[in-house]
Design a protein around this motif. Structure first.
Motif, PDB file in Angstrom:
ATOM      1  N   UNK A   1       0.667  -1.001  -0.057  1.00 50.79           N
ATOM      2  CA  UNK A   1       0.178  -0.066   0.009  1.00 50.79           C
ATOM      3  C   UNK A   1       0.759   1.352  -0.036  1.00 50.79           C
ATOM      4  N   UNK A   2       0.790   2.001  -0.981  1.00 51.56           N
ATOM      5  CA  UNK A   2       1.489   3.346  -1.007  1.00 51.56           C
ATOM      6  C   UNK A   2       0.936   4.473  -0.288  1.00 51.56           C
ATOM      7  N   UNK A   3       1.690   5.297   0.006  1.00 48.87           N
ATOM      8  CA  UNK A   3       1.582   6.427   0.721  1.00 48.87           C
ATOM      9  C   UNK A   3       0.405   6.415   2.037  1.00 48.87           C
ATOM     10  N   UNK A   4       0.918   5.311   2.757  1.00 48.96           N
ATOM     11  CA  UNK A   4       0.107   4.899   3.912  1.00 48.96           C
ATOM     12  C   UNK A   4      -0.228   6.113   5.095  1.00 48.96           C
ATOM     13  N   UNK A   5      -0.865   5.473   5.897  1.00 45.70           N
ATOM     14  CA  UNK A   5      -1.076   6.446   7.032  1.00 45.70           C
ATOM     15  C   UNK A   5      -0.919   5.686   8.417  1.00 45.70           C
ATOM     16  N   UNK A   6      -0.330   6.364   9.266  1.00 45.33           N
ATOM     17  CA  UNK A   6      -0.327   5.855  10.877  1.00 45.33           C
ATOM     18  C   UNK A   6      -0.655   6.882  11.867  1.00 45.33           C
ATOM     19  N   UNK A   7      -0.928   6.436  12.979  1.00 42.05           N
ATOM     20  CA  UNK A   7      -1.022   7.221  14.277  1.00 42.05           C
ATOM     21  C   UNK A   7      -0.316   6.762  15.213  1.00 42.05           C
TER      22      UNK A   7
ATOM     23  N   UNK B   1      -7.648  15.523  11.364  1.00 43.39           N
ATOM     24  CA  UNK B   1      -6.730  15.246  10.770  1.00 43.39           C
ATOM     25  C   UNK B   1      -6.830  14.099   9.738  1.00 43.39           C
ATOM     26  N   UNK B   2      -7.527  13.187   9.901  1.00 46.09           N
ATOM     27  CA  UNK B   2      -7.599  11.969   9.176  1.00 46.09           C
ATOM     28  C   UNK B   2      -8.768  12.326   7.925  1.00 46.09           C
ATOM     29  N   UNK B   3      -8.034  11.876   6.695  1.00 45.29           N
ATOM     30  CA  UNK B   3      -8.976  11.998   5.363  1.00 45.29           C
ATOM     31  C   UNK B   3      -9.046  10.921   4.717  1.00 45.29           C
ATOM     32  N   UNK B   4      -8.448   9.691   5.324  1.00 43.24           N
ATOM     33  CA  UNK B   4      -8.458   8.605   4.607  1.00 43.24           C
ATOM     34  C   UNK B   4      -8.437   7.294   5.665  1.00 43.24           C
ATOM     35  N   UNK B   5      -7.882   6.100   5.016  1.00 42.46           N
ATOM     36  CA  UNK B   5      -7.875   4.648   6.141  1.00 42.46           C
ATOM     37  C   UNK B   5      -6.530   5.028   6.911  1.00 42.46           C
TER      38      UNK B   5
END
Length: 275
Positions: free
Chosen positions: A22-28, A130-134
Motif C-alpha cells: 500500500x503506497x502513501x499509507x497513514x499511521x497514528x 486530521x484523518x482523511x482516509x484509511x
C-alpha cells in the motif's frame, strides 16, 4: 530496497510485511517518543508514508517537528476527554506516563519524575481534525495509560487496520475488551507488544504467522540496541584515539631523547661525508 528497521522489537518489519503493497499509507503513533530511536514509524516515513505523532515531552516533540515535517506532530497526550491532565516525565527516556499508578511505582523505585500539566485530546477528536482516509496502523505506547487512550477512540467510525499496543508485563489487560469488543482480533504477542487485526482485514493475518527472517530483506539501523549500539562504536573510537595519543606521546618523548639527537648528528655527519 533493503528495509532499514528502527523499531525496538522488529515491530516495523512485521507491519511492513503486512502493509508494503500500500503506497502513501497513514499511521497514528501515540507515545511517539524519539523520531528515530526505537521508532515504529520511521521506516514508513522514509518510504513516503505520513501520519500523526502524539508526544507530550517537549524534547521529543521538537525533534519530531524537525525530523518529520510532513507528519502532523501534536504536543499532547491522548485520553478519554479533551482536558488538562497531569503528566509524569522521566527525562531522556520513553518511560514517561500519564498514569498515576505507574508514576507511583516509578517513585517507589527511586526514579526521578517531573510532574507537569499537559493538554489531553481524544483520539476521536484528533482523527476528526486530521484523518482523511484509511488508518493503516495505530501504535500505542503509553506506559499504563492505555485504557484512557482507547476510551477516547470511536472505533465504529475510525478503523485502523492494525493496532499494536505495548503490553510487556501483565497479559491479562483489563482494557483489551475495548479492542476486542470493537471487532478486533488479537493475532500476535511478540514479547513486548500485542497486535490486533480488524475483522474486516483478516486477509492480512498471514503476515503475522512467522517471526521476521532473512526473506524480509531487512537490516537493523546503525546503533540499534540489539545489533551494534552507538555506545560500543564510541567506546572503540575512544580507545583507538587513546592508543594514537599514547603513540604520539612516546614518539615526541623519543625525539627529545639523547639517543634521537645522537642519531640525528650521525645522519648529518654521514650526509656531509657522502657529499
Amino acid at each position: 530496497m533493503t528495509f532499514i528497521s528502527y523499531a525496538q522489537n522488529f515491530e516495523d518489519i512485521r507491519l511492513w510485511r503486512a502493509l508494503k503493497y500500500f503506497e502513501n499509507g497513514f499511521y497514528i503513533d501515540v507515545g511517539a517518543n524519539h523520531p528515530s530511536v526505537d521508532s515504529v514509524t520511521r521506516a514508513f516515513y522514509e518510504r513516503g508514508w505520513t501520519g500523526i505523532n502524539v508526544e507530550p515531552v517537549e524534547e521529543f516533540y521538537d525533534q519530531l517537528c524537525q525530523a518529520r515535517p510532513a507528519d502532523v506532530n501534536l504536543q499532547c497526550i491522548a485520553g478519554d476527554a479533551n482536558e488538562s491532565h497531569s503528566f509524569y516525565a522521566v527525562a531522556g527516556s520513553g518511560l514517561s506516563t500519564a498514569d498515576a499508578d505507574t508514576a507511583k511505582r516509578y517513585t517507589d523505585s527511586g526514579m526521578p519524575l517531573q510532574t507537569q500539566t499537559v493538554n489531553a485530546r481524544t483520539l476521536s477528536s484528533i482523527c476528526e481534525e486530521h484523518v482523511r482516509g484509511p488508518i493503516h496502523f495505530l501504535k500505542i505506547d503509553v506506559e499504563g495509560h492505555e485504557e484512557s487512550v482507547l476510551r477516547g477512540m470511536d472505533f465504529s467510525k475510525w478503523r485502523p487496520w492494525i493496532i499494536l499496543i505495548e503490553t510487556p508485563w501483565d497479559r491479562n489487560q483489563t482494557w483489551e475488551k475495548i479492542v476486542t469488543g470493537a471487532a478486533y482480533r488479537s493475532v500476535l504477542f511478540d514479547g513486548l507488544n500485542t497486535f490486533y487485526l480488524a475483522e474486516e482485514h483478516m486477509n492480512l493475518l498471514g503476515a503475522f504467522d512467522l517471526p521476521p527472517g532473512t526473506l524480509d530483506d531487512f537490516q537493523l539501523c546503525y546503533g540499534h540496541s540489539i545489533s551494534h549500539p552507538v555506545a560500543e562504536f564510541e567506546q572503540a573510537l575512544l580507545q583507538e584515539k587513546q592508543r594514537a595519543d599514547l603513540a604520539e606521546a612516546r614518539l615526541a618523548a623519543f625525539q627529545q631523547s639523547r639517543s634521537w639527537r645522537t642519531i640525528q648528528r650521525l645522519k648529518a655527519i654521514l650526509g656531509r661525508d657522502q657529499g
